[in-house]
Write a protein that holds these residues in place. Sequence first.
Motif, PDB file in Angstrom:
ATOM      1  N   MET A  63       5.881 -54.032 -16.479  1.00  0.00           N
ATOM      2  CA  MET A  63       6.303 -53.122 -17.540  1.00  0.00           C
ATOM      3  C   MET A  63       6.445 -53.881 -18.855  1.00  0.00           C
ATOM      4  O   MET A  63       6.590 -55.110 -18.856  1.00  0.00           O
ATOM      5  CB  MET A  63       7.676 -52.529 -17.219  1.00  0.00           C
ATOM      6  CG  MET A  63       7.794 -51.764 -15.932  1.00  0.00           C
ATOM      7  SD  MET A  63       9.470 -51.124 -15.774  1.00  0.00           S
ATOM      8  CE  MET A  63       9.356 -50.365 -14.175  1.00  0.00           C
ATOM      9  N   TYR A 106       9.045 -53.362 -22.179  1.00  0.00           N
ATOM     10  CA  TYR A 106      10.122 -52.671 -22.865  1.00  0.00           C
ATOM     11  C   TYR A 106      10.123 -53.124 -24.319  1.00  0.00           C
ATOM     12  O   TYR A 106       9.793 -54.262 -24.633  1.00  0.00           O
ATOM     13  CB  TYR A 106      11.489 -52.995 -22.233  1.00  0.00           C
ATOM     14  CG  TYR A 106      11.868 -52.146 -21.044  1.00  0.00           C
ATOM     15  CD1 TYR A 106      11.232 -52.303 -19.812  1.00  0.00           C
ATOM     16  CD2 TYR A 106      12.880 -51.194 -21.143  1.00  0.00           C
ATOM     17  CE1 TYR A 106      11.606 -51.530 -18.714  1.00  0.00           C
ATOM     18  CE2 TYR A 106      13.259 -50.421 -20.050  1.00  0.00           C
ATOM     19  CZ  TYR A 106      12.618 -50.600 -18.846  1.00  0.00           C
ATOM     20  OH  TYR A 106      12.985 -49.832 -17.763  1.00  0.00           O
ATOM     21  N   GLN A 157      12.607 -53.371 -27.764  1.00  0.00           N
ATOM     22  CA  GLN A 157      14.014 -53.364 -28.174  1.00  0.00           C
ATOM     23  C   GLN A 157      14.108 -53.509 -29.683  1.00  0.00           C
ATOM     24  O   GLN A 157      13.801 -54.575 -30.233  1.00  0.00           O
ATOM     25  CB  GLN A 157      14.785 -54.497 -27.480  1.00  0.00           C
ATOM     26  CG  GLN A 157      16.267 -54.502 -27.772  1.00  0.00           C
ATOM     27  CD  GLN A 157      17.020 -55.558 -26.986  1.00  0.00           C
ATOM     28  OE1 GLN A 157      16.433 -56.505 -26.472  1.00  0.00           O
ATOM     29  NE2 GLN A 157      18.325 -55.398 -26.863  1.00  0.00           N
ATOM     30  N   PRO A 206      17.014 -51.899 -24.926  1.00  0.00           N
ATOM     31  CA  PRO A 206      15.576 -51.795 -24.645  1.00  0.00           C
ATOM     32  C   PRO A 206      15.193 -50.392 -24.167  1.00  0.00           C
ATOM     33  O   PRO A 206      16.014 -49.681 -23.580  1.00  0.00           O
ATOM     34  CB  PRO A 206      15.366 -52.813 -23.516  1.00  0.00           C
ATOM     35  CG  PRO A 206      16.562 -53.727 -23.567  1.00  0.00           C
ATOM     36  CD  PRO A 206      17.690 -52.882 -24.052  1.00  0.00           C
ATOM     37  N   LEU A 213      11.710 -48.287 -22.271  1.00  0.00           N
ATOM     38  CA  LEU A 213      10.432 -48.472 -21.597  1.00  0.00           C
ATOM     39  C   LEU A 213       9.286 -48.054 -22.503  1.00  0.00           C
ATOM     40  O   LEU A 213       9.268 -46.952 -23.062  1.00  0.00           O
ATOM     41  CB  LEU A 213      10.398 -47.661 -20.303  1.00  0.00           C
ATOM     42  CG  LEU A 213       9.109 -47.768 -19.492  1.00  0.00           C
ATOM     43  CD1 LEU A 213       8.901 -49.194 -18.987  1.00  0.00           C
ATOM     44  CD2 LEU A 213       9.140 -46.792 -18.317  1.00  0.00           C
ATOM     45  N   TYR A 246       4.093 -49.005 -18.358  1.00  0.00           N
ATOM     46  CA  TYR A 246       4.271 -49.358 -16.949  1.00  0.00           C
ATOM     47  C   TYR A 246       2.903 -49.398 -16.282  1.00  0.00           C
ATOM     48  O   TYR A 246       2.075 -48.504 -16.498  1.00  0.00           O
ATOM     49  CB  TYR A 246       5.151 -48.313 -16.267  1.00  0.00           C
ATOM     50  CG  TYR A 246       5.091 -48.314 -14.760  1.00  0.00           C
ATOM     51  CD1 TYR A 246       4.274 -47.433 -14.067  1.00  0.00           C
ATOM     52  CD2 TYR A 246       5.869 -49.205 -14.033  1.00  0.00           C
ATOM     53  CE1 TYR A 246       4.237 -47.440 -12.684  1.00  0.00           C
ATOM     54  CE2 TYR A 246       5.831 -49.215 -12.657  1.00  0.00           C
ATOM     55  CZ  TYR A 246       5.018 -48.327 -11.983  1.00  0.00           C
ATOM     56  OH  TYR A 246       4.979 -48.335 -10.616  1.00  0.00           O
ATOM     57  N   LEU A 278      17.250 -60.638 -20.045  1.00  0.00           N
ATOM     58  CA  LEU A 278      18.337 -59.868 -19.456  1.00  0.00           C
ATOM     59  C   LEU A 278      18.590 -60.378 -18.045  1.00  0.00           C
ATOM     60  O   LEU A 278      17.649 -60.534 -17.258  1.00  0.00           O
ATOM     61  CB  LEU A 278      17.971 -58.384 -19.385  1.00  0.00           C
ATOM     62  CG  LEU A 278      18.266 -57.524 -20.602  1.00  0.00           C
ATOM     63  CD1 LEU A 278      17.342 -57.873 -21.748  1.00  0.00           C
ATOM     64  CD2 LEU A 278      18.154 -56.063 -20.246  1.00  0.00           C
ATOM     65  N   LEU A 299      24.765 -55.349 -21.948  1.00  0.00           N
ATOM     66  CA  LEU A 299      24.026 -54.091 -21.971  1.00  0.00           C
ATOM     67  C   LEU A 299      24.280 -53.315 -20.681  1.00  0.00           C
ATOM     68  O   LEU A 299      24.165 -53.860 -19.593  1.00  0.00           O
ATOM     69  CB  LEU A 299      22.533 -54.350 -22.106  1.00  0.00           C
ATOM     70  CG  LEU A 299      22.058 -54.877 -23.454  1.00  0.00           C
ATOM     71  CD1 LEU A 299      20.659 -55.458 -23.351  1.00  0.00           C
ATOM     72  CD2 LEU A 299      22.068 -53.764 -24.496  1.00  0.00           C
ATOM     73  N   ARG A 313       8.690 -47.525 -10.498  1.00  0.00           N
ATOM     74  CA  ARG A 313       8.756 -47.435 -11.960  1.00  0.00           C
ATOM     75  C   ARG A 313      10.183 -47.724 -12.413  1.00  0.00           C
ATOM     76  O   ARG A 313      10.412 -48.567 -13.265  1.00  0.00           O
ATOM     77  CB  ARG A 313       8.319 -46.042 -12.407  1.00  0.00           C
ATOM     78  CG  ARG A 313       8.384 -45.850 -13.914  1.00  0.00           C
ATOM     79  CD  ARG A 313       8.042 -44.423 -14.264  1.00  0.00           C
ATOM     80  NE  ARG A 313       8.329 -44.120 -15.648  1.00  0.00           N
ATOM     81  CZ  ARG A 313       7.409 -44.113 -16.615  1.00  0.00           C
ATOM     82  NH1 ARG A 313       6.156 -44.395 -16.337  1.00  0.00           N
ATOM     83  NH2 ARG A 313       7.748 -43.829 -17.853  1.00  0.00           N
ATOM     84  N   GLU A 324      12.524 -46.516 -14.319  1.00  0.00           N
ATOM     85  CA  GLU A 324      12.846 -46.633 -15.732  1.00  0.00           C
ATOM     86  C   GLU A 324      14.351 -46.674 -15.929  1.00  0.00           C
ATOM     87  O   GLU A 324      15.082 -45.838 -15.395  1.00  0.00           O
ATOM     88  CB  GLU A 324      12.265 -45.463 -16.514  1.00  0.00           C
ATOM     89  CG  GLU A 324      12.555 -45.525 -18.010  1.00  0.00           C
ATOM     90  CD  GLU A 324      11.818 -44.460 -18.784  1.00  0.00           C
ATOM     91  OE1 GLU A 324      11.084 -43.658 -18.180  1.00  0.00           O
ATOM     92  OE2 GLU A 324      11.978 -44.444 -20.023  1.00  0.00           O
ATOM     93  N   GLN A 325      14.780 -47.636 -16.695  1.00  0.00           N
ATOM     94  CA  GLN A 325      16.192 -47.785 -16.999  1.00  0.00           C
ATOM     95  C   GLN A 325      16.438 -47.378 -18.450  1.00  0.00           C
ATOM     96  O   GLN A 325      15.658 -47.702 -19.334  1.00  0.00           O
ATOM     97  CB  GLN A 325      16.660 -49.222 -16.764  1.00  0.00           C
ATOM     98  CG  GLN A 325      16.557 -49.645 -15.299  1.00  0.00           C
ATOM     99  CD  GLN A 325      17.090 -51.033 -15.055  1.00  0.00           C
ATOM    100  OE1 GLN A 325      18.189 -51.375 -15.468  1.00  0.00           O
ATOM    101  NE2 GLN A 325      16.305 -51.852 -14.385  1.00  0.00           N
ATOM    102  N   PHE A 349      19.005 -47.709 -21.533  1.00  0.00           N
ATOM    103  CA  PHE A 349      20.018 -48.665 -21.955  1.00  0.00           C
ATOM    104  C   PHE A 349      20.919 -48.110 -23.048  1.00  0.00           C
ATOM    105  O   PHE A 349      20.490 -47.325 -23.895  1.00  0.00           O
ATOM    106  CB  PHE A 349      19.350 -49.940 -22.486  1.00  0.00           C
ATOM    107  CG  PHE A 349      18.780 -50.817 -21.409  1.00  0.00           C
ATOM    108  CD1 PHE A 349      17.511 -50.604 -20.904  1.00  0.00           C
ATOM    109  CD2 PHE A 349      19.530 -51.875 -20.901  1.00  0.00           C
ATOM    110  CE1 PHE A 349      16.988 -51.411 -19.903  1.00  0.00           C
ATOM    111  CE2 PHE A 349      19.008 -52.703 -19.911  1.00  0.00           C
ATOM    112  CZ  PHE A 349      17.745 -52.469 -19.413  1.00  0.00           C
ATOM    113  N   GLY A 350      22.167 -48.578 -23.028  1.00  0.00           N
ATOM    114  CA  GLY A 350      23.062 -48.346 -24.138  1.00  0.00           C
ATOM    115  C   GLY A 350      22.783 -49.342 -25.254  1.00  0.00           C
ATOM    116  O   GLY A 350      21.925 -50.228 -25.109  1.00  0.00           O
TER     117      GLY A 350
END
Lengths: 112, 118
Positions: A34, A36, A38, A44, A46, A49, B43, B90, B104, B106-107, B109-110
Amino acid sequence: QKEVEQDPGPLSVPEGAIVSLNCTYSNSAFQYFMWYRQYSRKGPELLMYTYSSGNKEDGRFTAQVDKSSKYISLFIRDSQPSDSATYLCVFIRGTSYDKVIFGPGTSLSVIP
Amino acid sequence: DVKVTQSSRYLVKRTGEKVFLECVQDMDHENMFWYRQDPGLGLRLIYFSYDVKMKEKGDIPEGYSVSREKKERFSLILESASTNQTSMYLCASSPDTLEASGARGEQYFGPGTRLTVT
């Protein structure tokens, strides 16, 4: 040898340039890949992918994976100032979230 | 839009203090995560949780604990803050397991909490 290596930059390009961001990895168990993005002062998000060798396009972005050489790339065509951000390559080597590995990120600035 | 909020944008604490970082997500996601982000290291996963009252250690759990009493809230606790815990923290959430999402995962994030321990 680090599991994932990514040039931290900073990378500075003029608006309209083609940008190439790269990551190399050492673990053959990585199966999913993937990118990401930021933005400054944000978390971050996505961007792309993929799981197979070859290219995947999404608008101005192309993700490339070469499993035999163990590297992945993100190409940005016609780069815009709004593309200025840090780009993180991300690798997955299993089915648990503790098997998700983030690269350190490359900082990109697109100058108008 | 998924929204992950973190209680503080910036935090300054003294060595030895107990520190609470709060995270709330509004999309009914099953999974929640705490990472720290340091220059050159990327991270790193501290803890994650698949469900209420459940927690799993990540790569660097030492010196941290977590609490998930409600589905939408995941707290990170520094029991006795030390200077080497100065970092960007984070929080993230995800609706599916990696397996269910076809890896996949997908995360979301704050915006992060910049913690300085002096």
